[in-house]
Motif scaffolding. Structure first.
Motif, mmCIF file in Angstrom:
data_model
loop_
_atom_site.group_PDB
_atom_site.id
_atom_site.type_symbol
_atom_site.label_atom_id
_atom_site.label_comp_id
_atom_site.label_asym_id
_atom_site.label_seq_id
_atom_site.Cartn_x
_atom_site.Cartn_y
_atom_site.Cartn_z
ATOM 1 N N GLU A 207 0.839 -1.203 0.000
ATOM 2 C CA GLU A 207 0.000 0.000 0.000
ATOM 3 C C GLU A 207 0.870 1.247 0.000
ATOM 4 O O GLU A 207 0.620 2.213 -0.721
ATOM 5 C CB GLU A 207 -0.939 0.030 1.233
ATOM 6 N N GLU A 208 1.894 1.192 0.812
ATOM 7 C CA GLU A 208 2.797 2.351 0.886
ATOM 8 C C GLU A 208 3.430 2.620 -0.478
ATOM 9 O O GLU A 208 3.563 3.757 -0.922
ATOM 10 C CB GLU A 208 3.900 2.102 1.924
ATOM 11 N N ALA A 211 0.893 4.061 -2.832
ATOM 12 C CA ALA A 211 0.591 5.451 -2.495
ATOM 13 C C ALA A 211 1.713 6.373 -2.969
ATOM 14 O O ALA A 211 1.471 7.435 -3.560
ATOM 15 C CB ALA A 211 0.393 5.590 -0.992
ATOM 16 N N ASP A 214 1.669 6.631 -6.793
ATOM 17 C CA ASP A 214 0.589 7.490 -7.279
ATOM 18 C C ASP A 214 0.922 8.964 -7.088
ATOM 19 O O ASP A 214 0.613 9.792 -7.940
ATOM 20 C CB ASP A 214 -0.724 7.154 -6.564
#
Lengths: 631, 275
Positions: A207-208, A211, A214
């Protein structure tokens, strides 16, 4: 009387006078035609123009100096814009300073100039000034002596100003003490290294990564790339295409350049010179003849020359004149030498110096390299000349075709001496090899004409003078790389940031603990240790430079306290510095080293003042730079 | 006009000469006089300039001698006097005076610099003289006069040197934070020569005012380097107020830390004492 003048004015004398008068009028201003029509100005300082030729020469000199410094191992093209800018600044500075000192009545008298030139070791031969050497050296810099001397005067005036400012600065005794204290200062320093190992939770989750990707995807774009086709017109290739040349043509060339292949004859001879004293020619001749008689009795020529020759220079060497070429000796001397065989002694020969007795020691006849030996060389130079004269014709055809048929290089490629090539994909600011090392080529490949409109480029010129036309082959637009491709890179980066944060946190905890008293427990928990305290100088190598640099900015600890500071030690590590004590031992006496330091510091201050003065004078001056003429 | 015969023409010329001859002669004399006068004047100006140049070289050379003897001093003084008398406003004289000031001590040196301030034609040289004089005044601790002088600088290009001297004064007065600010301003100039720049940087670093160099969060409390417990005083207090005013809270640890500084940093396993 006036009638007379009127009559005469119709005659030939009047015409002669008129012609004489008209000559200066006819030639007036002719140099501006010969010189190609006036000069171009690159800048103006208070209305005084700086001329483009002088500027270009100065740039060239800078380039030579730089190249000889780097021994040709460095491509200077990328530095050229800076170099040009710097040279222009220097010229403007010099103009500003010159105008200032001239307005202030600066002047270099002949005596000062003479002293300066005569003590210049460049113009000295065996430690003494030599006029010949001076003239030769100045000529070798493509200057006349008056030109050189006026330039010297200018330089010396500027030096008077510069040296005055540089020598006039003095540090006061208070400052000298401070200087000494700071120079000798030592600090007792310890530091606590917080290593990467203190970081425990460094795992990076998907997820990190997502993120981060992005938020920063723009950083992961590949550059836009193109590849090109190009046709190259090179002198070398052009020379190769020139068909075999007939021997007859080369023969003609050989004969027209025969002088370059001919070595002049040389002779080595001894002579004895008998002066004609008080115009008594007969006596001199008689003396010469008596010497010849003695020589005929097998007496040694060298010994007699040493004893009797009036040419003292050669007499010391037994009359030996060494090797000489035609034209180096007086005509009668040379004519006689030509008739002698090796070892033969002449009868007395008269010249303006007196009577010579000549003994020919050795002779080298005139030699000419035969045609066969120099044929290759002739062929090469012939082809080069042919190629040069063809070059501009082909170049013109190339330019025309590139314009008339903008969608293809095919017809250009058929021209004489032109070869077609292509490149791999490359980015605009990626300095490649071959033609791609030239920025203007890469720029042209990305220009609207080539990239968007798909037409041929203009004719582009390479550094060696070769020319080319290019067109687009392939185009790869900028793309953002997929997450998968950059995942490893992002993971590494995020992990590094986490470690950095962890070490910094621990370091700051330690710093806080110093006041709360929980420091020991913290050190034990993370297995941290203070380094053994060390006395260090400002330029010590015993400590990491970041620690040392910070330690010398920390001020003075108030005993019994110490000073602490946290710093980033590297990309991932942290350190806490402890400054415990400082001391400065004053030197008892002025050492030569100290004196030198002081002198250096004073000149440093002077140099600052000089730079500021220069800048101040420039502010006052009216300076115009003609950018369009700088290209 | 038309003349019938040659005689008439000659007559006319003679008449014209009688009327205008004197004016022509006077004109010619005046013209040539001016020409030669001008050339003579040019020659004179050149000779004077060369004399000034030579006198200046004398002073410059003398300033380079490490040991000045009396004869040299006298000839230097003569050259300087000659420059001041005959070439008052010239930069030669201003530079010679600056050089002269370097050779002398306080009061006479300041006189030489004052001379430049009141006589030099180039205002930049006046500014240099002001800076040199301010430097001497700072050494004398005559701060107010020095500040007035620095305020009179004409060309802003010398601002950096003025800031350096401000820094020196403030440091001498113990105002370390302001001194650091002044040094930082001085360091902004792009004209500083490398040795000189590092000298200002050294003076600035020695103040120990670290804000602005390392981010504020990194500025940490100091503690006594006692073998055992470090107790805290904030760094700013230590650096700003120097030694004499230690807060009373530290008194307990101070007593303890009078122990030898053999191991100033607590490496040992001495237990942490509660505060």
């Amino acid at each position: 009387m006036l009638q007379n003048i009127r009559d005469k004015s119709q005659g030939w004398l009047a015409w002669v006078i008129v012609i004489f008068i008209s000559i200066p009028f006819a030639l007036w201003g002719i140099q501006s035609y010969l010189g190609g029509g006036g000069s171009v100005t690159v800048a103006e300082v208070n209305g005084v123009e700086l001329d483009k030729n002088t500027y270009e020469n100065a740039v060239q000199q800078q380039v030579y100096r730089f190249q000889s410094m780097m021994q040709g191992k460095f491509d200077i093209t990328s530095l050229l814009p800076n170099l040009r800018q710097e040279t222009l600044e220097q010229m403007i500075n010099e103009a500003v300073l010159t105008q200032t000192v001239e307005a202030q009545g600066f002047r270099i008298g002949n005596a000062l100039l003479q002293a300066q030139i005569q003590t210049n070791p460049q113009f000295q031969d065996n430690g003494r000034f030599s006029t010949d050497m001076y003239h030769a050296k100045v000529r070798s810099q493509q200057m006349s002596t008056p030109e050189y001397e006026s330039r010297m005067r200018q330089q010396m005036m500027l030096n008077q100003l510069r040296e005055g400012i540089l020598s006039a600065t003095a540090l006061t005794e208070t400052e000298q003490q401070t200087l000494q204290t700071l120079k000798n200062q030592q600090r007792l320093v310890s530091y606590l290294r917080v290593p990467e190992s203190v970081a425990t939770a460094t795992a990076v989750s998907d997820e990190e990564i997502k993120a981060y990707y992005d938020a920063n995807s723009a950083d992961y774009a590949t550059p836009e790339k193109v590849s090109i086709d190009y046709v190259l017109l090179s002198r070398e290739k052009l020379a190769e295409t020139i068909k075999e040349v007939k021997d007859d043509d080369l023969q003609v060339r050989y004969e027209s350049q025969i002088d370059t292949y001919t070595t002049k004859p040389e002779w080595q001879a001894r002579h004895i010179l008998i002066n004609i004293e008080d115009g008594d020619e007969a006596a001199a001749l008689k003396k010469a003849e008596s010497l010849i008689e003695r020589l005929n009795k097998e007496e040694d020529f060298a010994a007699l020359a040493e004893e009797f020759s009036a040419d003292t220079g050669s007499a010391k060497k037994g009359g030996d004149l060494g090797w000489f070429e035609p034209g180096q000796m007086v005509k009668s001397f040379e004519d006689t030498v030509k008739t002698l065989k090796s070892g033969e002694i002449s009868s007395p020969v008269k010249s303006q110096f007196g009577y010579h007795i000549i003994k020919l020691l050795d002779a080298k006849p005139e030699t000419t390299k035969p045609f066969a030996e120099v044929k290759e060389e002739l062929l090469k130079s012939h082809k080069k000349e042919e190629a040069d004269s063809l070059f501009y014709g082909v170049s013109e055809d190339m330019a025309n075709l590139a314009f008339e048929q903008p969608d293809s290089l095919a017809s250009i490629a058929e021209l004489q001496g032109i070869a077609q090539h292509s490149t791999e994909l490359f980015a605009k600011n990626e300095q490649g090899e071959g033609i791609l090392s030239t920025e203007s080529i890469r720029k042209a490949a990305f220009s609207g004409q080539v990239l968007q409109e798909g037409r041929n480029s203009e004719v582009l010129v390479l550094e060696n003078g070769d020319q080319l036309v290019l067109r687009i082959k392939d185009h790869e637009i900028s793309q953002i790389q997929a997450l998968e491709q950059v995942k490893a890179q992002i993971t590494k980066q995020l992990k590094q940031e986490k470690i950095k944060q962890a070490t910094e946190t621990v370091g700051k905890e330690v710093l806080t603990a110093l006041s709360s008293g929980a420091q020991q427990a913290l050190l034990a928990q993370h297995q941290l240790n203070w380094s053994a305290p060390q006395w260090v100088n400002a330029d010590d190598l015993a400590l990491p430079s970041a620690v040392l640099k910070a330690a010398f900015k920390m001020g003075t600890p108030a005993a019994p306290n110490a000073l602490y500071q946290g710093i980033a030690l590297s990309d991932t590590e942290y350190a806490v510095i402890a400054l415990l004590e400082l001391k400065s031992e004053a030197d008892e006496e002025t050492t030569p080293k100290l004196k030198q330091d002081l002198e250096q510091q004073q000149r440093g201050l002077g140099s600052t003042e000089y730079q500021m003065l220069l800048s101040g004078l420039r502010q006052n001056a009216d300076i115009k730079i003609y950018q369009q003429n700088l290209k | 006009m038309k003349y019938e015969t040659e005689e008439e023409q000659v007559e006319a010329i003679k008449k014209w000469w009688k009327e205008n001859g004197n004016s022509v002669l006077i004109g010619l004399t005046l013209g040539f006089g001016l020409l030669f006068g001008w050339r003579f004047w040019q020659g004179h100006v050149q000779t004077q300039a060369e004399l000034a140049s030579y006198a200046y070289e004398q002073v410059l050379n003398a300033s380079r001698q490490s040991e000045a003897n009396e004869a040299l001093q006298n000839s230097t003084a003569n050259s300087l006097k000659q420059l001041r008398d005959d070439h008052t406003g010239s930069a030669y004289t201003a530079l010679a005076s600056l050089l002269d000031a370097k050779q002398k001590k306080q009061a006479p040196a300041q006189e030489s610099l004052d001379w430049v301030i009141s006589h030099s034609e180039l205002k930049e040289l006046k500014d240099l003289a002001r800076l040199h004089k301010a430097r001497l005044l700072v050494a004398e601790k005559n701060f107010d006069v020095a500040k007035t002088l620095l305020a009179q600088l004409q060309n802003t290009v010398f601002k950096s040197l003025a800031e350096e001297l401000q820094g020196d004064m403030l440091a001498a007065q113990g105002d370390k934070a302001s001194a650091a600010e002044s040094y930082d301003k001085a360091l902004q100039s792009k004209h500083l020569q490398a040795t000189h720049r590092s000298w200002i940087q050294q003076k600035r670093d020695a103040l120990g005012v670290s804000e602005g160099i390392i981010s504020a969060a990194n500025v940490v409390p100091a503690a006594t380097p006692a073998p055992e417990v470090p107790a805290a005083t904030p760094v700013e207090k230590v650096t700003d107020k120097a030694t004499q005013t230690q807060p009373a809270t530290t008194s307990a640890t101070v007593a303890e830390s009078t122990a030898p500084l053999a191991a100033p940093v607590p490496i040992s396993a001495t237990p942490v004492k509660p505060q």
